[in-house]
Design a protein around this motif. Structure first.
Motif, PDB file in Angstrom:
ATOM      1  N   HIS A 214       0.835  -1.200   0.000  1.00  9.98           N
ATOM      2  CA  HIS A 214       0.000   0.000   0.000  1.00  9.98           C
ATOM      3  C   HIS A 214       0.873   1.254   0.000  1.00  9.98           C
ATOM      4  N   LEU A 215       0.649   2.097  -0.988  1.00 12.86           N
ATOM      5  CA  LEU A 215       1.312   3.391  -1.038  1.00 12.86           C
ATOM      6  C   LEU A 215       0.303   4.457  -0.649  1.00 12.86           C
ATOM      7  N   PHE A 216       0.771   5.470   0.051  1.00  8.96           N
ATOM      8  CA  PHE A 216      -0.159   6.479   0.557  1.00  8.96           C
ATOM      9  C   PHE A 216       0.580   7.781   0.802  1.00  8.96           C
ATOM     10  N   PHE A 217      -0.169   8.867   0.849  1.00 11.13           N
ATOM     11  CA  PHE A 217       0.351  10.164   1.241  1.00 11.13           C
ATOM     12  C   PHE A 217       0.199  10.323   2.752  1.00 11.13           C
ATOM     13  N   GLN A 218       0.971  11.254   3.307  1.00  8.60           N
ATOM     14  CA  GLN A 218       0.799  11.665   4.691  1.00  8.60           C
ATOM     15  C   GLN A 218       0.675  13.182   4.715  1.00  8.60           C
ATOM     16  N   ALA A 219       0.102  13.709   5.778  1.00 11.71           N
ATOM     17  CA  ALA A 219      -0.028  15.156   5.911  1.00 11.71           C
ATOM     18  C   ALA A 219       0.027  15.552   7.378  1.00 11.71           C
ATOM     19  N   CYS A 220       0.607  16.716   7.640  1.00 14.25           N
ATOM     20  CA  CYS A 220       0.714  17.274   9.001  1.00 14.25           C
ATOM     21  C   CYS A 220       0.504  18.776   8.936  1.00 14.25           C
ATOM     22  N   TYR A 221       0.247  19.357  10.102  1.00 10.97           N
ATOM     23  CA  TYR A 221       0.217  20.804  10.251  1.00 10.97           C
ATOM     24  C   TYR A 221       1.494  21.224  10.987  1.00 10.97           C
ATOM     25  N   PHE A 222       2.379  21.953  10.304  1.00 13.59           N
ATOM     26  CA  PHE A 222       3.597  22.462  10.917  1.00 13.59           C
ATOM     27  C   PHE A 222       3.402  23.944  11.214  1.00 13.59           C
ATOM     28  N   ALA A 223       3.584  24.317  12.476  1.00 14.40           N
ATOM     29  CA  ALA A 223       3.297  25.688  12.896  1.00 14.40           C
ATOM     30  C   ALA A 223       4.186  26.715  12.206  1.00 14.40           C
ATOM     31  N   ASN A 224       5.424  26.320  11.903  1.00 19.06           N
ATOM     32  CA  ASN A 224       6.371  27.247  11.281  1.00 19.06           C
ATOM     33  C   ASN A 224       6.840  26.689   9.942  1.00 19.06           C
ATOM     34  N   PRO A 225       7.328  27.568   9.050  1.00 15.07           N
ATOM     35  CA  PRO A 225       7.849  27.079   7.772  1.00 15.07           C
ATOM     36  C   PRO A 225       8.951  26.052   8.004  1.00 15.07           C
ATOM     37  N   LEU A 226       9.002  25.040   7.161  1.00 19.50           N
ATOM     38  CA  LEU A 226      10.050  24.035   7.265  1.00 19.50           C
ATOM     39  C   LEU A 226      11.368  24.599   6.733  1.00 19.50           C
ATOM     40  N   PRO A 227      12.502  24.180   7.292  1.00 17.11           N
ATOM     41  CA  PRO A 227      13.798  24.739   6.891  1.00 17.11           C
ATOM     42  C   PRO A 227      14.048  24.719   5.396  1.00 17.11           C
ATOM     43  N   VAL A 228      13.615  23.660   4.708  1.00 20.41           N
ATOM     44  CA  VAL A 228      13.874  23.561   3.277  1.00 20.41           C
ATOM     45  C   VAL A 228      13.182  24.682   2.509  1.00 20.41           C
ATOM     46  N   GLU A 229      12.107  25.214   3.053  1.00 18.30           N
ATOM     47  CA  GLU A 229      11.330  26.227   2.342  1.00 18.30           C
ATOM     48  C   GLU A 229      12.022  27.591   2.287  1.00 18.30           C
ATOM     49  N   SER A 230      13.046  27.766   3.111  1.00 23.42           N
ATOM     50  CA  SER A 230      13.780  29.034   3.084  1.00 23.42           C
ATOM     51  C   SER A 230      15.134  28.900   2.381  1.00 23.42           C
ATOM     52  N   ALA A 231      15.428  27.711   1.860  1.00 28.91           N
ATOM     53  CA  ALA A 231      16.696  27.488   1.168  1.00 28.91           C
ATOM     54  C   ALA A 231      16.686  28.168  -0.200  1.00 28.91           C
ATOM     55  N   SER A 232      17.864  28.549  -0.653  1.00 25.87           N
ATOM     56  CA  SER A 232      17.998  29.219  -1.947  1.00 25.87           C
ATOM     57  C   SER A 232      17.864  28.223  -3.090  1.00 25.87           C
ATOM     58  N   THR A 233      17.380  28.705  -4.233  1.00 23.11           N
ATOM     59  CA  THR A 233      17.224  27.860  -5.421  1.00 23.11           C
ATOM     60  C   THR A 233      17.696  28.598  -6.662  1.00 23.11           C
ATOM     61  N   VAL A 234      17.970  27.830  -7.721  1.00 20.16           N
ATOM     62  CA  VAL A 234      18.292  28.412  -9.018  1.00 20.16           C
ATOM     63  C   VAL A 234      17.499  27.642 -10.063  1.00 20.16           C
ATOM     64  N   ALA A 235      16.886  28.359 -10.997  1.00 23.28           N
ATOM     65  CA  ALA A 235      16.049  27.719 -12.006  1.00 23.28           C
ATOM     66  C   ALA A 235      16.899  26.934 -13.000  1.00 23.28           C
ATOM     67  N   VAL A 236      16.472  25.706 -13.290  1.00 19.93           N
ATOM     68  CA  VAL A 236      17.130  24.893 -14.320  1.00 19.93           C
ATOM     69  C   VAL A 236      16.202  24.709 -15.522  1.00 19.93           C
ATOM     70  N   TYR A 237      14.926  25.052 -15.357  1.00 15.13           N
ATOM     71  CA  TYR A 237      13.969  25.044 -16.453  1.00 15.13           C
ATOM     72  C   TYR A 237      12.933  26.129 -16.171  1.00 15.13           C
ATOM     73  N   ASP A 238      12.784  27.045 -17.121  1.00 10.49           N
ATOM     74  CA  ASP A 238      11.822  28.130 -16.966  1.00 10.49           C
ATOM     75  C   ASP A 238      10.915  28.141 -18.187  1.00 10.49           C
ATOM     76  N   GLY A 239       9.669  27.725 -17.983  1.00 11.82           N
ATOM     77  CA  GLY A 239       8.753  27.612 -19.111  1.00 11.82           C
ATOM     78  C   GLY A 239       7.895  28.834 -19.338  1.00 11.82           C
ATOM     79  N   LYS A 240       8.389  30.021 -18.990  1.00 15.51           N
ATOM     80  CA  LYS A 240       7.574  31.231 -19.113  1.00 15.51           C
ATOM     81  C   LYS A 240       7.068  31.455 -20.535  1.00 15.51           C
ATOM     82  N   ALA A 241       7.856  31.042 -21.510  1.00 14.90           N
ATOM     83  CA  ALA A 241       7.447  31.277 -22.901  1.00 14.90           C
ATOM     84  C   ALA A 241       6.245  30.437 -23.293  1.00 14.90           C
ATOM     85  N   THR A 242       6.118  29.254 -22.703  1.00 13.93           N
ATOM     86  CA  THR A 242       5.037  28.356 -23.100  1.00 13.93           C
ATOM     87  C   THR A 242       4.117  27.969 -21.954  1.00 13.93           C
TER      88      THR A 242
END
Length: 339
Positions: A214-242
């Motif tokens: 059985h495969l399934f999703f899980q869900a929780c309520y986190f009171a504060n943003p998770l650390p990964v959500e404040s990490a920096s990113t760089v775009a490797v694919y930007d589909g703005k044109a399409t």
């Protein structure tokens, strides 16, 4: 892991019928998405001015009621939390009762659905709500004595990692063993959108299920943003044109990861590819990938460090070559989706 921003809309709660008698079957409710959430539309039906969404209210009410009846193995809101020193703000929780194999006790529940007859199912206290696509203009809720033919079962986790911890399990009437179809993923994403709560996070751990059938999703309520959500990113694919699909790579994060964003759908998805730990034979959970760790002993909790956590995450990370191949594959898929 999925989150969603708030947009305007309406919802309808059908309360004219009382809950079914327990002898009739499961004492639960069936939540139908409205037509505004039809097909692949992920817009939420709530707005900031309206307050909590209907689905958010029902879900938390049912979960709190399950806890109030004494079915939880502990009060997760009483567990000690701390932000671990360092620039990444990893979070540690002290919880000596948490059991990562808690799903084993749900085996009888899953088993009971293998031979399920239409319109009848056994009583199960942990079943909080059923979810399915509807055909009305607005969402509606009604008492139900049977699970939907093609939908999700929202089941309370008696060993929660955080407040509101649930399993999102495909209705087993048409479930094909360990395979999920596209609609199940769409429904899980719609749940995140319709709950419309900034604290709500949905995750899918393909390699950590203790119920192999059985495969399934899980869900929780986190009171504060998770650390990964404040990490920096760089775009490797930007589909703005399409299109508005953007694929980004995490920067200076100990676990290599990709981020998928869509301004039109107001959605955010993290992909954490992993290799199995050769010592433990396990993968990191989605919340661990996100920087949230549970410790069983006080000594482990007190000694937790950013260095130790970073090493644990890095040990599960893909090698550079494999990650580059994954990036090219994801960008190719994103490009095919808009052509």
């Amino acid at each position: 892991m999925v989150s969603a921003a708030k947009v305007e809309g309406e919802c309808l709660f059908l309360s004219k019928n009382s809950p079914p008698d327990q002898s009739e079957g499961v004492k639960t409710y069936l939540y139908h998405f409205g037509a505004e959430h039809g097909n692949n539309d992920l817009k939420s039906v709530a707005s900031p001015e309206q307050g909590p969404s209907l689905l958010d209210t029902i879900l938390l009410s049912q979960w709190d009621n399950f806890s109030w009846k004494g079915h939880m193995n502990y009060d997760v809101t009483a567990c000690e939390l701390k932000v671990i020193e360092g620039g990444r703000n990893f979070v540690g929780q002290l919880n000596n009762k948490w059991n990562s194999f808690s799903l084993k006790e749900y085996g009888r529940f899953f088993e009971s659905f293998r031979s399920l007859k239409p319109n009848r199912t056994k009583s199960y206290e942990g079943l909080l709500l059923c979810i399915a696509q509807g055909d009305k203009d607005r969402p509606e809720v009604a008492p139900s004595v049977s699970p939907p033919k093609d939908g999700l079962l929202l089941i309370a986790n008696a060993y929660p990692v955080e407040y509101g911890h649930i399993f999102l399990v495909p209705s087993a009437i048409n479930q094909l063993s360990c395979y999920w179809d596209k609609m199940m993923f769409i429904l899980a994403t719609k749940v995140a959108s319709e709950v419309n709560n900034a604290a709500f996070r949905v995750s899918f751990d393909s390699g950590t299920s203790v119920e192999s059938d059985h495969l399934f999703f899980q869900a929780c309520y986190f009171a504060n943003p998770l650390p990964v959500e404040s990490a920096s990113t760089v775009a490797v694919y930007d589909g703005k044109a399409t299109s508005d699909i953007i694929v980004s790579e995490m920067l200076e994060y100990p676990l290599k990861a990709l981020v998928f964003t869509s301004n039109n759908l107001k959605t955010l998805v993290f992909l954490f590819p992993q290799v199995k730990n050769l010592v433990t034979g396990c993968f990191l959970s989605a919340w661990e990938c996100s920087g949230y760790f549970v410790y069983h002993t006080k000594s482990e909790f007190d000694s937790a460090s950013e260095t130790e956590i970073s090493k644990r995450m890095a040990s599960a990370s893909l090698q550079d070559g494999a990650f580059e191949d994954l990036k090219h594959l994801c960008c190719s898929i994103a490009n095919d989706l808009v052509n």
